[in-house]
Scaffold this motif. Structure first.
Motif, mmCIF file in Angstrom:
data_model
loop_
_atom_site.group_PDB
_atom_site.id
_atom_site.type_symbol
_atom_site.label_atom_id
_atom_site.label_comp_id
_atom_site.label_asym_id
_atom_site.label_seq_id
_atom_site.Cartn_x
_atom_site.Cartn_y
_atom_site.Cartn_z
ATOM 1 N N SER A 36 0.843 -1.194 0.000
ATOM 2 C CA SER A 36 0.000 0.000 0.000
ATOM 3 C C SER A 36 0.877 1.242 0.000
ATOM 4 O O SER A 36 1.925 1.259 0.628
ATOM 5 N N GLN A 37 0.452 2.266 -0.727
ATOM 6 C CA GLN A 37 1.207 3.511 -0.715
ATOM 7 C C GLN A 37 0.518 4.529 0.156
ATOM 8 O O GLN A 37 0.647 5.727 -0.058
ATOM 9 N N GLN A 38 -0.235 4.027 1.159
ATOM 10 C CA GLN A 38 -1.065 4.910 1.960
ATOM 11 C C GLN A 38 -0.293 6.084 2.521
ATOM 12 O O GLN A 38 0.781 5.934 3.092
ATOM 13 N N GLY A 39 -0.863 7.270 2.356
ATOM 14 C CA GLY A 39 -0.287 8.463 2.932
ATOM 15 C C GLY A 39 -1.072 8.866 4.149
ATOM 16 O O GLY A 39 -2.225 8.514 4.314
ATOM 17 N N GLU A 40 -0.436 9.626 4.997
ATOM 18 C CA GLU A 40 -1.110 10.142 6.169
ATOM 19 C C GLU A 40 -0.757 11.609 6.303
ATOM 20 O O GLU A 40 0.404 11.998 6.190
ATOM 21 N N PHE A 92 -5.865 17.105 1.341
ATOM 22 C CA PHE A 92 -5.418 15.725 1.224
ATOM 23 C C PHE A 92 -4.205 15.646 0.314
ATOM 24 O O PHE A 92 -4.125 16.357 -0.686
ATOM 25 N N CYS A 93 -3.302 14.721 0.648
ATOM 26 C CA CYS A 93 -2.267 14.390 -0.308
ATOM 27 C C CYS A 93 -2.562 13.000 -0.854
ATOM 28 O O CYS A 93 -3.014 12.109 -0.119
ATOM 29 N N GLY A 94 -2.349 12.824 -2.133
ATOM 30 C CA GLY A 94 -2.545 11.528 -2.767
ATOM 31 C C GLY A 94 -1.276 11.161 -3.507
ATOM 32 O O GLY A 94 -0.758 11.974 -4.260
ATOM 33 N N ASN A 95 -0.787 9.960 -3.271
ATOM 34 C CA ASN A 95 0.433 9.572 -3.964
ATOM 35 C C ASN A 95 0.137 8.497 -4.993
ATOM 36 O O ASN A 95 -0.799 7.716 -4.868
ATOM 37 N N SER A 96 0.965 8.490 -6.007
ATOM 38 C CA SER A 96 0.732 7.615 -7.152
ATOM 39 C C SER A 96 2.036 6.995 -7.623
ATOM 40 O O SER A 96 3.091 7.630 -7.583
ATOM 41 N N GLY A 97 1.942 5.761 -8.069
ATOM 42 C CA GLY A 97 3.095 5.109 -8.669
ATOM 43 C C GLY A 97 3.247 5.457 -10.139
ATOM 44 O O GLY A 97 4.188 5.021 -10.800
ATOM 45 N N GLY A 98 2.317 6.270 -10.660
ATOM 46 C CA GLY A 98 2.398 6.689 -12.047
ATOM 47 C C GLY A 98 1.454 5.898 -12.936
ATOM 48 O O GLY A 98 0.786 4.966 -12.492
ATOM 49 N N GLY A 99 1.385 6.294 -14.183
ATOM 50 C CA GLY A 99 0.546 5.607 -15.156
ATOM 51 C C GLY A 99 -0.907 5.609 -14.746
ATOM 52 O O GLY A 99 -1.460 6.642 -14.389
ATOM 53 N N ALA A 100 -1.523 4.451 -14.748
ATOM 54 C CA ALA A 100 -2.934 4.328 -14.411
ATOM 55 C C ALA A 100 -3.148 4.053 -12.926
ATOM 56 O O ALA A 100 -4.259 3.746 -12.513
ATOM 57 N N ASP A 101 -2.094 4.173 -12.127
ATOM 58 C CA ASP A 101 -2.247 3.919 -10.698
ATOM 59 C C ASP A 101 -3.239 4.872 -10.071
ATOM 60 O O ASP A 101 -3.216 6.077 -10.330
ATOM 61 N N LEU A 155 -4.762 7.028 -6.927
ATOM 62 C CA LEU A 155 -4.149 7.779 -5.847
ATOM 63 C C LEU A 155 -4.532 7.159 -4.516
ATOM 64 O O LEU A 155 -5.668 6.734 -4.321
ATOM 65 N N THR A 156 -3.565 7.122 -3.622
ATOM 66 C CA THR A 156 -3.818 6.655 -2.259
ATOM 67 C C THR A 156 -3.793 7.863 -1.353
ATOM 68 O O THR A 156 -2.778 8.563 -1.271
ATOM 69 N N PHE A 157 -4.909 8.121 -0.697
ATOM 70 C CA PHE A 157 -5.046 9.307 0.129
ATOM 71 C C PHE A 157 -4.950 8.958 1.600
ATOM 72 O O PHE A 157 -5.288 7.856 2.035
ATOM 73 N N GLY A 158 -4.531 9.969 2.383
ATOM 74 C CA GLY A 158 -4.626 9.871 3.822
ATOM 75 C C GLY A 158 -5.957 10.441 4.284
ATOM 76 O O GLY A 158 -6.844 10.725 3.482
ATOM 77 N N LYS A 159 -6.071 10.624 5.589
ATOM 78 C CA LYS A 159 -7.337 11.093 6.159
ATOM 79 C C LYS A 159 -7.508 12.605 6.044
ATOM 80 O O LYS A 159 -8.579 13.133 6.296
ATOM 81 N N GLY A 160 -6.443 13.298 5.671
ATOM 82 C CA GLY A 160 -6.573 14.723 5.438
ATOM 83 C C GLY A 160 -6.343 15.578 6.669
ATOM 84 O O GLY A 160 -6.369 15.105 7.800
ATOM 85 N N THR A 161 -6.083 16.839 6.406
ATOM 86 C CA THR A 161 -5.977 17.854 7.452
ATOM 87 C C THR A 161 -7.148 18.802 7.290
ATOM 88 O O THR A 161 -7.344 19.372 6.210
ATOM 89 N N HIS A 162 -7.933 18.951 8.358
ATOM 90 C CA HIS A 162 -9.046 19.900 8.306
ATOM 91 C C HIS A 162 -8.546 21.254 8.782
ATOM 92 O O HIS A 162 -8.185 21.402 9.958
ATOM 93 N N LEU A 163 -8.492 22.201 7.890
ATOM 94 C CA LEU A 163 -7.962 23.530 8.165
ATOM 95 C C LEU A 163 -9.112 24.505 8.385
ATOM 96 O O LEU A 163 -10.010 24.612 7.549
ATOM 97 N N ILE A 164 -9.046 25.221 9.504
ATOM 98 C CA ILE A 164 -10.040 26.253 9.794
ATOM 99 C C ILE A 164 -9.314 27.577 9.915
ATOM 100 O O ILE A 164 -8.357 27.697 10.708
#
Lengths: 111, 112
Positions: free
Chosen positions: A1-5, A88-97, A99-108
């Protein structure tokens, strides 16, 4: 998994201040993409940074990438109330991969 | 500026029914994706599609799911027999790698 956080999970700052959010991932990537999501809406693309890049700017946004630490940061300068959203940040191995996202930062942004 | 569109914006269905979610990707893009986001959770990748076939799929994308590009513009996600836990926002995205993925506004699926 390329899961980001992302961290922090939540961030509240005063309007005009800078906001910094961080993102980590686990495996090698081709690129990393930052997105914004307003409540109940779709994801809006902000910046894509490739694995061979270290820093990228777009307006008030600055993204850095450290592949040795498998981490990225998003800096929003001179924040505005309209910047209130989840990021959110999403990372990819490229091509048709997908995106693997983390849970995100909620900014106020407090006016 | 070109954008990804999705219909319907909100779909309510009974458990066990089939639903088809529709997307029109950006016209010159060749890669298409479906993601879902359960309320309050992160966005999860379901499937990617290129050259009229599935390129990659996640564990979530089981036999209940299928995708199709029935014509030159539409890209659909079918859920064969919906379950309560399928309730989520479903996002379509398209890209022209190695560039960014552009997301549609989403379809909110509610399974009763």
């Amino acid at each position: 998994s390329q899961q980001g956080e992302e961290d922090p999970q939540a961030l509240s700052i005063q309007e005009g201040e800078n906001a910094t959010m961080n993102c980590s991932y686990k495996t090698s990537i081709n690129n990393l993409q930052w997105y914004r999501q307003n409540s109940g809406r779709g994801l809006v693309h902000l910046i894509l940074i490739r694995s061979n890049e270290r820093e990228k700017h777009s307006g008030r946004l600055r993204v850095t990438l450290d592949t040795s630490k498998k981490s990225s940061s998003l800096l929003i300068t001179a924040s505005r109330a309209a910047d209130t959203a989840s990021y959110f940040c999403g990372n990819s191995g490229g091509g048709a991969d997908g995106l693997t996202f983390g849970k995100g930062t909620h900014l106020i942004i407090q006016p | 500026e070109p954008e990804v569109t999705q219909t319907p914006s909100h779909q309510v269905t009974q458990m066990g029914q089939e639903v088809i979610l529709r997307c029109v990707p950006i016209s010159n893009h060749l890669y298409f994706y479906w993601y879902r986001q359960i309320l309050g959770q992160k966005v999860e990748f379901l499937v990617s599609f290129y050259n009229n076939e599935i390129s990659e799929k996640s564990e979530i994308f089981d036999d209940q799911f299928s995708v199709e590009r029935p014509d030159g513009s539409n890209f659909t996600l079918k859920i064969r027999s919906t379950k309560l836990e399928d309730s989520a926002m479903y996002f379509c995205a398209s890209s022209d790698p190695p560039k960014e993925q552009f997301f549609g506004p989403g379809t909110r699926l509610t399974v009763l």
